[in-house]
Write a protein that holds these residues in place. Structure first.
Motif, PDB file in Angstrom:
ATOM      1  N   SER A 306       0.889  -1.252  -0.022  1.00  0.00           N
ATOM      2  CA  SER A 306      -0.072  -0.070   0.112  1.00  0.00           C
ATOM      3  C   SER A 306       0.965   1.242  -0.006  1.00  0.00           C
ATOM      4  N   LYS A 307       0.946   2.030  -1.084  1.00  0.00           N
ATOM      5  CA  LYS A 307       1.583   3.058  -1.088  1.00  0.00           C
ATOM      6  C   LYS A 307       1.272   4.210   0.028  1.00  0.00           C
ATOM      7  N   THR A 308       2.150   5.062   0.423  1.00  0.00           N
ATOM      8  CA  THR A 308       2.060   6.277   1.358  1.00  0.00           C
ATOM      9  C   THR A 308       1.749   7.437   0.540  1.00  0.00           C
ATOM     10  N   ASP A 309       0.904   8.337   0.806  1.00  0.00           N
ATOM     11  CA  ASP A 309       0.677   9.607   0.547  1.00  0.00           C
ATOM     12  C   ASP A 309       1.934  10.308   0.813  1.00  0.00           C
ATOM     13  N   SER A 335      11.505  10.358  -0.304  1.00  0.00           N
ATOM     14  CA  SER A 335      12.877  10.714  -0.695  1.00  0.00           C
ATOM     15  C   SER A 335      12.880   9.979  -1.714  1.00  0.00           C
ATOM     16  N   GLU A 336      12.068   9.007  -2.304  1.00  0.00           N
ATOM     17  CA  GLU A 336      12.187   8.323  -3.603  1.00  0.00           C
ATOM     18  C   GLU A 336      11.884   9.061  -4.770  1.00  0.00           C
ATOM     19  N   GLY A 337      10.759   9.706  -4.614  1.00  0.00           N
ATOM     20  CA  GLY A 337      10.034  10.394  -5.914  1.00  0.00           C
ATOM     21  C   GLY A 337      11.004  11.492  -6.446  1.00  0.00           C
ATOM     22  N   GLU A 338      11.284  11.755  -7.785  1.00  0.00           N
ATOM     23  CA  GLU A 338      11.772  12.926  -8.388  1.00  0.00           C
ATOM     24  C   GLU A 338      11.007  13.975  -7.917  1.00  0.00           C
ATOM     25  N   ALA A 339      11.881  15.148  -7.610  1.00  0.00           N
ATOM     26  CA  ALA A 339      11.248  16.451  -7.046  1.00  0.00           C
ATOM     27  C   ALA A 339      11.719  17.417  -8.125  1.00  0.00           C
ATOM     28  N   THR A 340      10.725  18.199  -8.499  1.00  0.00           N
ATOM     29  CA  THR A 340      10.948  19.356  -9.200  1.00  0.00           C
ATOM     30  C   THR A 340      10.265  20.700  -8.721  1.00  0.00           C
ATOM     31  N   GLU A 370       7.868   3.895  -5.998  1.00  0.00           N
ATOM     32  CA  GLU A 370       7.374   2.664  -5.630  1.00  0.00           C
ATOM     33  C   GLU A 370       6.532   2.372  -4.391  1.00  0.00           C
ATOM     34  N   ASN A 371       6.796   3.194  -3.271  1.00  0.00           N
ATOM     35  CA  ASN A 371       6.091   3.199  -2.086  1.00  0.00           C
ATOM     36  C   ASN A 371       5.330   4.476  -1.744  1.00  0.00           C
ATOM     37  N   TYR A 372       5.253   5.631  -2.872  1.00  0.00           N
ATOM     38  CA  TYR A 372       4.772   6.778  -2.451  1.00  0.00           C
ATOM     39  C   TYR A 372       3.927   7.063  -3.439  1.00  0.00           C
ATOM     40  N   ASN A 373       2.812   7.918  -3.186  1.00  0.00           N
ATOM     41  CA  ASN A 373       1.992   8.637  -4.439  1.00  0.00           C
ATOM     42  C   ASN A 373       2.571  10.006  -4.785  1.00  0.00           C
ATOM     43  N   ALA A 374       2.257  10.367  -5.946  1.00  0.00           N
ATOM     44  CA  ALA A 374       2.661  11.830  -6.437  1.00  0.00           C
ATOM     45  C   ALA A 374       2.007  12.737  -5.486  1.00  0.00           C
ATOM     46  N   ALA A 375       2.540  13.943  -5.439  1.00  0.00           N
ATOM     47  CA  ALA A 375       1.927  14.832  -4.704  1.00  0.00           C
ATOM     48  C   ALA A 375       2.435  16.370  -5.377  1.00  0.00           C
TER      49      ALA A 375
END
Length: 419
Positions: A306-309, A335-340, A370-375
């Motif tokens: 289950s991905k975390t928000d 800390s996993e998702g690409e930040a812009t 893999e573990n987080y949703n986009a925001a």
């Protein structure tokens, strides 16, 4: 008034009424002809109108009954014009070459639709999109009307009625090819059977309330609220955005969009993976489950993920112009998702953080991982104009003439603007 005068007045009124009737009749005829319609009033003229495809609209001018089966050899726009076409046998419409959009039922927005009565209705037009807005009623002695469709997209917006003109509780539809969108009566349960060998069809429940039950041995894509029953372990069910899918029987996998909801029924088996925004598992999933919201009493052979928000914390920024760029600062749990971070002045996208005085916005985006949703989060940046400090010029005293030009004052200075 004398008897003779009354008689003359009556004759005049009768003549006026007759003339008005003729005018109205002529007006309607002219209106129909101006639209280049084909007017049909019996079975023979109907067959003739459908003998070839035309740009004209075929318009029913009265109720028509056809004994036995009726086969129409081409696809045309067919306005029932508020009347009923009754076929005591089966109605078959087939056209292998026509493409484009066609309507059967209510073509003109000013018409009243109509009803098609037949034991069964078959529409074969694999290259065309058909909007079936006519109501459908069976003459086969049961409460169900059977529709067999094989068109690019068959949109059923008409209601399925019983012999008393009321919406039936269940209606059977065979999908022999293409896709189907159902938006008829919300009181009817639509049972759609996907024919063998028809893989990849899209089935949409657009009624908002009715139940659409799909029986399939082939891969299907579903939208809206749909139940899928399968006995083939090779079937993959794809759920579109906002779809609510209930799976029973045995399927290979369920692949849902991030905002879809999938329910695995008790006794159902998914031999592969299940992916969806929400998963309620009361059956068995042999593979993995990837969902933001997982619940249920069923069994999972693989992992449940289950991905975390993603959260983004950032505040509006207000500074005074100092000649430097002013980037926004933020914190995130992902800390996993690409930040812009993208900066805008109004609708104009900037190449970097703003420098000059003015009002700006910064959009912080964190991609899904893999573990987080986009925001995404938007904050404001305000750079106020600076107030310059000025050192005034001062006079130079005790100057002695020496034949050369001499400065009379020392130059002043400022940290903004020109002195």
């Amino acid at each position: 008034m004398s008897r003779k005068a009354k008689l003359i007045l009556g004759v005049v009124i009768a003549v006026v009424i007759a003339v008005v009737g003729i005018i109205i009749s002529v007006s309607v005829t002219v209106s129909l002809e101006s639209k280049q319609n084909v007017i049909v009033k019996d079975a023979e003229s109907l067959k003739q109108a459908f003998s070839s495809s035309t740009d004209k609209i075929v318009v029913l001018s009265k109720d028509i009954t056809v004994d036995g089966d009726l086969t129409l050899e081409s696809l045309n726009n067919f306005d029932l014009n508020g009347y009923t076409l009754t076929v005591t046998g089966n109605l078959i419409i087939k056209d292998a070459t026509s493409n484009g959009d066609y309507t059967i039922g209510k073509v003109d927005e000013n018409s009243d639709g109509g009803v098609v009565k037949a034991k069964s209705i078959t529409v074969e037009a694999p290259k065309a999109d058909v909007d079936w807005s006519a109501d459908v009623s069976g003459t086969g002695g049961g409460t169900e009307s059977v529709i067999d469709t094989s068109v690019a997209t068959f949109s059923l917006s008409g209601n399925v009625l019983d012999e008393d003109g009321k919406a039936v509780s269940e209606a059977a539809i065979t999908l022999s090819g293409g896709n189907i969108v159902i938006s008829g009566a919300a009181k009817t349960d639509y049972n759609v059977t996907v024919a063998d060998g028809v893989s990849g069809s899209r089935i949409e429940n657009a009624t908002g309330a009715a139940t659409v039950n799909v029986t399939t041995g082939e891969n299907v894509t579903v939208a809206g609220k749909v139940s899928v029953s399968s006995q083939s372990a090779s079937v993959t069910v794809t759920a579109e955005n906002k779809a609510e899918v209930t799976v029973s029987g045995t399927v290979s996998a369920v692949s849902g969009a991030s905002d879809s909801k999938v329910t695995i029924s008790e006794g159902a088996t998914v031999s592969g993976d299940v992916t969806a925004g929400s998963v309620v598992n009361n059956g068995t999933v042999t593979g993995n489950v990837d969902s933001e919201d997982y619940s249920g009493s069923g069994n999972v052979g693989g992992d449940v993920s289950s991905k975390t928000d993603t959260t983004i914390t950032a505040s509006d920024l207000t500074v005074t112009y100092d000649g430097s760029s002013h980037a926004i600062s933020y914190t995130t749990n992902n800390s996993e998702g690409e930040a812009t971070v993208t900066y805008y002045k109004g609708s104009e996208k900037l190449s970097g953080a703003p420098v000059d005085a003015g009002n700006y916005t910064a959009v912080i985006s964190i991609a899904a991982s893999e573990n987080y949703n986009a925001a995404e989060k938007t904050v404001n940046i305000t750079i106020n104009k600076a107030t310059p400090s000025v050192t005034a010029p001062t006079a130079i005293s005790n100057l002695v003439y020496d034949g050369t030009a001499q400065a009379l004052v020392t130059a002043g200075s400022t940290n903004g603007g020109t002195l």
